[in-house]
Design an enzyme around this catalytic site. Structure first.
Site, PDB file in Angstrom:
ATOM      1  N   GLY A 111      29.111  41.735  18.718  1.00 19.17           N
ATOM      2  CA  GLY A 111      29.666  40.393  18.866  1.00 19.17           C
ATOM      3  C   GLY A 111      28.645  39.361  18.437  1.00 19.17           C
ATOM      4  O   GLY A 111      27.452  39.483  18.753  1.00 19.17           O
ATOM      5  N   LEU A 155      28.523  32.855  20.641  1.00 20.66           N
ATOM      6  CA  LEU A 155      27.371  32.141  21.186  1.00 20.66           C
ATOM      7  C   LEU A 155      26.410  33.095  21.877  1.00 20.66           C
ATOM      8  O   LEU A 155      25.201  33.026  21.675  1.00 20.66           O
ATOM      9  CB  LEU A 155      27.843  31.073  22.172  1.00 20.66           C
ATOM     10  N   GLY A 174      26.236  36.628  21.703  1.00 20.38           N
ATOM     11  CA  GLY A 174      25.720  37.683  20.833  1.00 20.38           C
ATOM     12  C   GLY A 174      24.850  37.133  19.714  1.00 20.38           C
ATOM     13  O   GLY A 174      23.774  37.670  19.423  1.00 20.38           O
ATOM     14  N   ARG A 220      40.579  23.118  36.266  1.00 19.93           N
ATOM     15  CA  ARG A 220      41.652  23.657  35.445  1.00 19.93           C
ATOM     16  C   ARG A 220      42.730  24.382  36.239  1.00 19.93           C
ATOM     17  O   ARG A 220      43.913  24.224  35.975  1.00 19.93           O
ATOM     18  CB  ARG A 220      41.055  24.614  34.423  1.00 19.93           C
ATOM     19  N   HIS A 255      43.457  31.162  28.781  1.00 18.71           N
ATOM     20  CA  HIS A 255      42.364  30.591  28.014  1.00 18.71           C
ATOM     21  C   HIS A 255      41.071  31.380  28.106  1.00 18.71           C
ATOM     22  O   HIS A 255      40.360  31.563  27.135  1.00 18.71           O
ATOM     23  CB  HIS A 255      42.130  29.161  28.504  1.00 18.71           C
ATOM     24  N   GLU A 263      31.219  35.760  27.912  1.00 16.97           N
ATOM     25  CA  GLU A 263      32.508  35.932  28.587  1.00 16.97           C
ATOM     26  C   GLU A 263      32.789  37.401  28.901  1.00 16.97           C
ATOM     27  O   GLU A 263      33.571  37.712  29.794  1.00 16.97           O
ATOM     28  CB  GLU A 263      33.630  35.356  27.703  1.00 16.97           C
ATOM     29  N   ARG A 310      36.452  28.924  36.012  1.00 17.72           N
ATOM     30  CA  ARG A 310      35.331  28.349  35.269  1.00 17.72           C
ATOM     31  C   ARG A 310      35.567  26.859  35.042  1.00 17.72           C
ATOM     32  O   ARG A 310      36.678  26.443  34.740  1.00 17.72           O
ATOM     33  CB  ARG A 310      35.183  29.040  33.911  1.00 17.72           C
ATOM     34  N   LEU A 336      30.273  27.624  27.098  1.00 20.37           N
ATOM     35  CA  LEU A 336      29.269  27.504  26.039  1.00 20.37           C
ATOM     36  C   LEU A 336      27.885  27.591  26.659  1.00 20.37           C
ATOM     37  O   LEU A 336      26.985  28.239  26.142  1.00 20.37           O
ATOM     38  CB  LEU A 336      29.438  26.175  25.295  1.00 20.37           C
TER      39      LEU A 336
END
Lengths: 258, 218, 637
Positions: free
Chosen positions: C40, C43, C45, C330, C401, C425, C435, C441
């Site tokens: 992967g 961000l 990896g 959320r 999401h 993730e 989250r 990020l």
């Protein structure tokens, strides 16, 4: 709506390839272009035929994976739009749509509409970075950058690396892609130490990868889904000329007798 | 020197040469045009101007050599770029449309060789007189009037100069872009500049054969 | 299953510092001898591969995309959190830590979250140094904006493309190491199995997606940074290719899968329009800063939005949560939208949507200011829906999401399999049961840039050297299993396409394991998933061969894994008999309809252990200790 699709089919890199015509009924105008192709593929599989291979991933216009030449326009008839964000409401019943892969020596076709764009990665290897080790950065707010400069750098940095600029260029040039990267760094203080090196190396790499030369047709900016301006190509030219023609070589600081 | 050769190896390096030599050639065409427009003053003035140029002697040859070199470099670089571009898309599109490219940009690759061919014809016609049916050495005014009096000769000149204008329209705009004079503030000005000089060249140069054909100058 | 979180001693503020002071190091000469596999290139990896290569390790990086730059981190819009307190509005590491723990409804590990908040500031420094063009103020300093679940402005952003810019930053660091020969990049390559030798993760089996070639790679450690499993729901904001195969293969090799039922449903996505829908598009949460969410007060009110007078509008978030208003976390916002639609206040043709209205913001700030802040999002909305959000309110609806669940890891980000590290993730991470916006990020980059370089070194410093390579029988066995499985998918030769199964699986999950869950619904789901699984393996049609680019075959393998994962997801949701964060069980709610936790019985991480083919998975627990924050009923009123 009903559509007639002429799609480029090519089994693998070696295959010669040809156009095959398909007819599709019941296309919903709210569908995206790729969803329309999904529907076609489902029908092809059910009929026992091979589905059309095409590249896509995020389907929200940012990853840069998708890219089809649709009726002569990379990413299709809508400006500032990636293929995945193009919706069928921009077509009408009975339309004939010709779908081709990106065509460039530097982007060999892998299968059907999928091309190999690793040449863009290799361009990036020639300086598309700031050489900064993880952990060696100073506080982010120590470096002041005027908002206008930063915004302009962001305009360039928005490039998604889809390659539409190359696909649209009558010469198959990668100038818009390279210029966006070179300009992004040239505009920021972080990019200064490697500024000249970067411009020279990336431009030379462009040559080695078999891309064409810019003749200022301006097609690239017209198809760029992120609307990146050819002003950056002007900037790249300037950077390259300054680095290679106008500035002296950065050596000769030591005296040598003979 | 190596550094310059390395630069030339890249497309931008070649385009730099094309742009710089292009501007040299443009300035020559512009000067040439103003010189020739003296035809409207009269035979004596034009012939005197021609004699003045002839009397420059070695300087004239120096200028000619310089222009010739510029032309050679211009053609050489563009030819190399042409073949590079030809190779960059081995398989063409079945359908390809353009959004921005205008006529002058699209026809550069045709107007260029056509102008080159015309240039050779022009030199043989007015400088050496070998393809001129009524050439009098030293009487430039006579040569022009008698040359342009033939309708198809004028036709060639008119057509060639329209192509030349078109060539400059894209060429001059590209000149700014290629040398990096690109700034959103002044970009509109670049287009206007290129268009103005393109039309100026067309109007100025075409006016002469037209004036002869129309009988305004004899 | 042994689950030791390996949390360092000392007060929470000192744990990471103490750890770094004492952690064993690998000398430069020895780093060269260590080969690391990173799967992967998002961000987590990308940043890990680049940083480890900078340190001197020999890195092999893999991604299924045609370029490392296309990993789905690129699609993150809103921003990245950091406790810089540049705004002087009361932010601190402690507050970011606290907000994250509280936002996660007290189901995350304190020590990990505190470390995350601590390194958040370094991330911003690092990214700016890489040339990431974050938004700035006229004075030349960095700009911030506020985000859901926080009362400070701590989010750094680059227009609506923060993820893209951060990923391009990590990608540039990665590509620099590729150029230096320290990272060998394998694009269009999918990991299909994890190889264990003597109980340690020692390599992977991959398939080249263009040629179909199955090949093994050996290493001293394996790092998985393969993202979340949101696509198990078919419709989600994930990329079409995002998949769980890597972590699922690791799970089947013995890695614990933590909290698979914790899935985040994002409140602001563009509603679905038809059955052909292939994915859902997120509209950044940042829109909630200036947009006001409302529905018509009357049921089934079909009037166009601008014909509904103020008095007939219900700004339900502002009404129910006066102190956070439209900026509630959320999960709260999503559930509220669902409630409104369930009560027939929904808008749009399907009735599954609520308005996100910018009329007030345009009035207050002017259209130009709104355009500057959200121009590209508005444009995107118009492109997809054909409606102009400057004139008519956007319609939004929640969509899958992010997955808080993932492979279980300890403080070192190492799973229960020695030498298998999981970042971003893909691990069960720092987000508990929910989250907060702009934290994904942060976590991805924290893991990759600033945590794994230390924790990996610690692991490698304590293991010996050997000359293991892919000739070991463990690799040939795994390769054999991989090719067998590919052949068996091709051999079914049934009638239904992969997408048909995937879509049906998604519907079952959305209906029963989505925004609200019930015991009966979850039990039904488990049965239906089993039925789909059987049908899949008897009636699937995969055209073509395994010798070339075969996108249907790729999807088939991924969906086969999704079907198995769906079962685990439902089981986890069933066994967690409480409501917390994104996990809402209808049986467990307060009188006002808010999530009701059961701290006595469920203050733990549920870690599922593969029980073998046909056997039930085993539920283990890692108890969570809260020594620094007090467990409270989460209130955003």
């Amino acid at each position: 709506m009903k559509l007639k699709l002429n799609i480029w089919r090519q089994k693998n890199r070696e295959d010669r390839g040809e156009f095959v015509t398909y007819h599709l009924d019941d296309v919903n105008s709210h569908m995206s272009f790729l969803e329309m192709l999904d529907v076609l593929n489902q029908q092809l599989i059910e009929k026992g035929e091979q589905p059309v291979a095409f590249e896509h991933d995020c389907r929200e216009g940012i990853c840069g994976a998708c890219g089809l030449v649709i009726n002569g326009y990379p990413h299709g008839p809508e400006e500032g739009t990636t293929t995945c964000q193009l919706h069928m409401r921009h077509f009408k019943d009975g339309d004939e749509i010709t779908i081709e892969p990106w065509r460039s020596k530097a982007f060999p076709v892998v299968k059907d509409l999928v091309v190999d764009r690793s040449s863009l990665d290799r361009l990036m290897q020639h300086g598309g970075f700031v050489s900064i080790r993880t952990g060696s950065a100073e506080d982010a707010n120590n470096t002041l950058i005027p908002k206008e400069k930063s915004d302009l750098a962001m305009d360039a940095a928005e490039c998604i690396g889809c390659g539409a600029c190359v696909a649209s260029c009558p010469n198959g040039a990668a100038m818009l892609f390279v210029s966006a990267k070179v300009s992004h760094f040239a505009l920021l203080p972080q990019g200064q130490p490697e500024r000249k090196r970067r411009a020279i190396q990336m431009v030379q790499a462009m040559q080695d990868e078999g891309f064409g030369a810019c003749t200022n047709y301006r097609e690239c900016e017209a198809v760029c889904p992120k609307r990146i301006s050819i002003n950056f190509i002007g900037m790249l030219n300037r950077e390259f000329i300054k680095a290679s023609v106008l500035s002296g070589a950065e050596k000769g600081g030591k005296y040598r007798s003979k | 020197m190596n550094r310059l050769l390395d630069a030339y190896r890249t497309s931008i390096g070649k385009k730099f040469v094309v742009a710089v030599t292009g501007v040299i050639l443009f300035l020559f065409v512009l000067g040439h045009m103003f010189g020739n427009l003296q035809i409207f003053v009269g035979a004596e003035r034009l012939n005197a101007y021609a004699a003045f140029l002839q009397n420059l002697g070695e300087l004239l040859w120096a200028v000619r050599t310089f222009l010739f070199l510029a032309l050679v470099l211009h053609v050489m670089a563009i030819t190399q770029l042409f073949f590079q571009n030809l190779g960059a898309r081995p398989i063409k599109y079945r359908v390809k449309k353009t959004r921005e490219t205008d006529l002058s940009a699209r026809t550069m690759i045709y107007s260029g060789p056509a102008i080159l061919a015309f240039l050779i014809y022009h030199l043989l016609h007015f400088t050496y007189g070998s393809v001129h049916s009524d050439f009098i050495h030293g009487d430039v005014y006579h040569n022009v009037i008698s040359g342009f009096a033939i309708w198809w000769v004028s036709g060639i000149y008119i057509l060639a100069n329209i192509l030349l204008g078109l060539h400059f329209k894209h060429g001059l705009w590209s000149w700014f872009q290629t040398l990096g004079f690109a700034h959103p503030k002044y970009n509109k000005w670049r287009t206007n500049f290129a268009t103005f000089f393109a039309y100026l060249i067309i109007v100025g140069n075409v006016s002469m054969p037209v004036a002869v054909l129309a009988g305004w100058i004899q | 299953m042994k689950l030791d979180a390996n949390i360092p001693e000392g007060p929470i503020e000192k744990k990471w510092e103490n750890y770094r002071d004492k952690v064993a190091l690998v000398s430069p000469a020895n780093k060269r001898k260590r080969k690391i596999i990173v799967v992967g290139t998002g961000l987590a990896g990308g940043s890990a591969a680049a940083t480890l290569a900078e340190l001197g390790y020999d890195v092999e990086a893999f991604c299924y995309q045609d370029s490392a730059r296309r990993a789905h981190s690129i699609a993150a819009q809103g921003g990245i959190n950091a406790a810089k307190n540049y705004q002087n509005d009361g932010d601190s590491i402690w507050r970011l830590f606290y907000d994250t723990v509280k936002g996660g409804d007290f189901r995350s590990r304190e020590a990990n979250v505190y470390r995350l908040a601590e390194v958040s500031n370094l991330i911003i420094d690092q990214c700016v140094a890489q040339g990431v063009p974050f938004a700035r103020e006229y004075g030349g300093k960095l700009a911030n904006r506020s985000f859901g679940g926080a009362q400070v402005s701590r989010t750094f952003y680059a227009r609506g493309q923060t993820g893209q810019q951060l990923l391009l930053g990590a990608y540039s660091a990665l590509i620099r190491q590729v150029a230096a020969g320290k990272v060998k990049m394998h694009p269009r390559t999918e990991m299909l199995d994890l190889v264990l030798v003597d109980g340690r993760a020692r390599g992977i089996v991959t398939r080249n997606l263009e040629t179909g070639k199955v090949r093994s790679f050996s290493a001293d450690a394996v790092i998985l940074a393969t993202g979340g499993y949101g696509n198990v729901f078919y419709l989600s904001t994930n990329a079409k290719g995002s998949n769980a195969t890597a972590i699922w293969r690791a799970y089947k090799r013995g890695a614990g899968f933590a909290n698979p039922g914790f899935v985040q449903i994002h409140p602001t996505c563009i509603p679905k329009t038809g059955d052909y829908q292939s994915k859902l598009t997120l509209m950044s949460e940042s829109l909630r800063n200036d947009g006001r969410i409302w529905v018509p007060k009357k049921k089934n009110d079909k009037r166009p939005a601008n014909e509904i007078p103020e008095s007939d509008r219900d700004y339900y978030l502002e009404r129910r949560y006066p102190s956070f208003g439209n900026l509630v976390p959320r999960d709260v916002a999503s559930r509220a939208a669902k409630n409104m639609c369930d009560e027939e206040h929904g808008v749009g043709l399907t009735g599954l949507g609520v308005y996100l209205d910018f009329a007030d913001a345009i009035k207050r700030l002017g259209e130009q200011a709104v355009r500057e802040r959200y121009g590209n999002l508005f444009e995107m909305y118009e492109r997809i829906t054909g409606e102009d959000p400057y004139k008519v309110p956007m319609r939004i609806y929640p969509a899958i999401h992010y997955t808080m669940g993932g492979l279980w890891v300890d403080y070192n980000l190492m799973s229960n399999i020695e030498g298998l590290f999981v970042l971003g993730e893909a691990n069960f991470s720092d987000h508990g049961a929910n989250r907060l916006g702009a934290s994904a990020l942060m976590q991805g980059l924290a893991d990759g840039y600033f945590i794994i370089p230390y924790t990996l070194g610690r692991y490698l410093a304590n293991i010996g050297y050997d000359d293991l390579d892919v000739s070991h029988s463990a690799f040939s066995d795994a390769e054999h299993q991989v090719t067998e499985r590919i052949s068996s998918l091709l051999a079914i030769k049934g009638k239904q396409t992969v997408d048909t199964f995937h879509r049906r699986l998604g519907e079952i999950l959305w209906d029963n394991c989505g925004m609200s869950r019930t015991e009966q619904g979850l039990k039904d789901a488990i049965e239906k998933i089993a039925a789909i699984r059987e049908e899949f393996w008897s009636d699937l049609r995969v055209p073509g061969t395994d010798r070339d680019l075969n996108q249907e075959l790729e999807k088939a393998g991924r969906v086969a894994d999704f079907i198995e994962l769906a079962d685990l997801l439902a089981r986890d949701a069933l066994e967690r008999r409480e409501s917390c964060g994104g996990h809402f069980r209808e049986e467990f709610q307060t009188e006002e309809g808010e999530a009701l936790r059961d701290d006595e019985n469920f203050t733990h991480v549920a870690v599922w252990e593969y029980g073998g083919d046909g056997a039930e998975p085993v539920r283990n627990v890692e108890p969570l200790q809260f020594e620094n924050v007090k467990l409270t009923q989460r209130s955003y009123k």
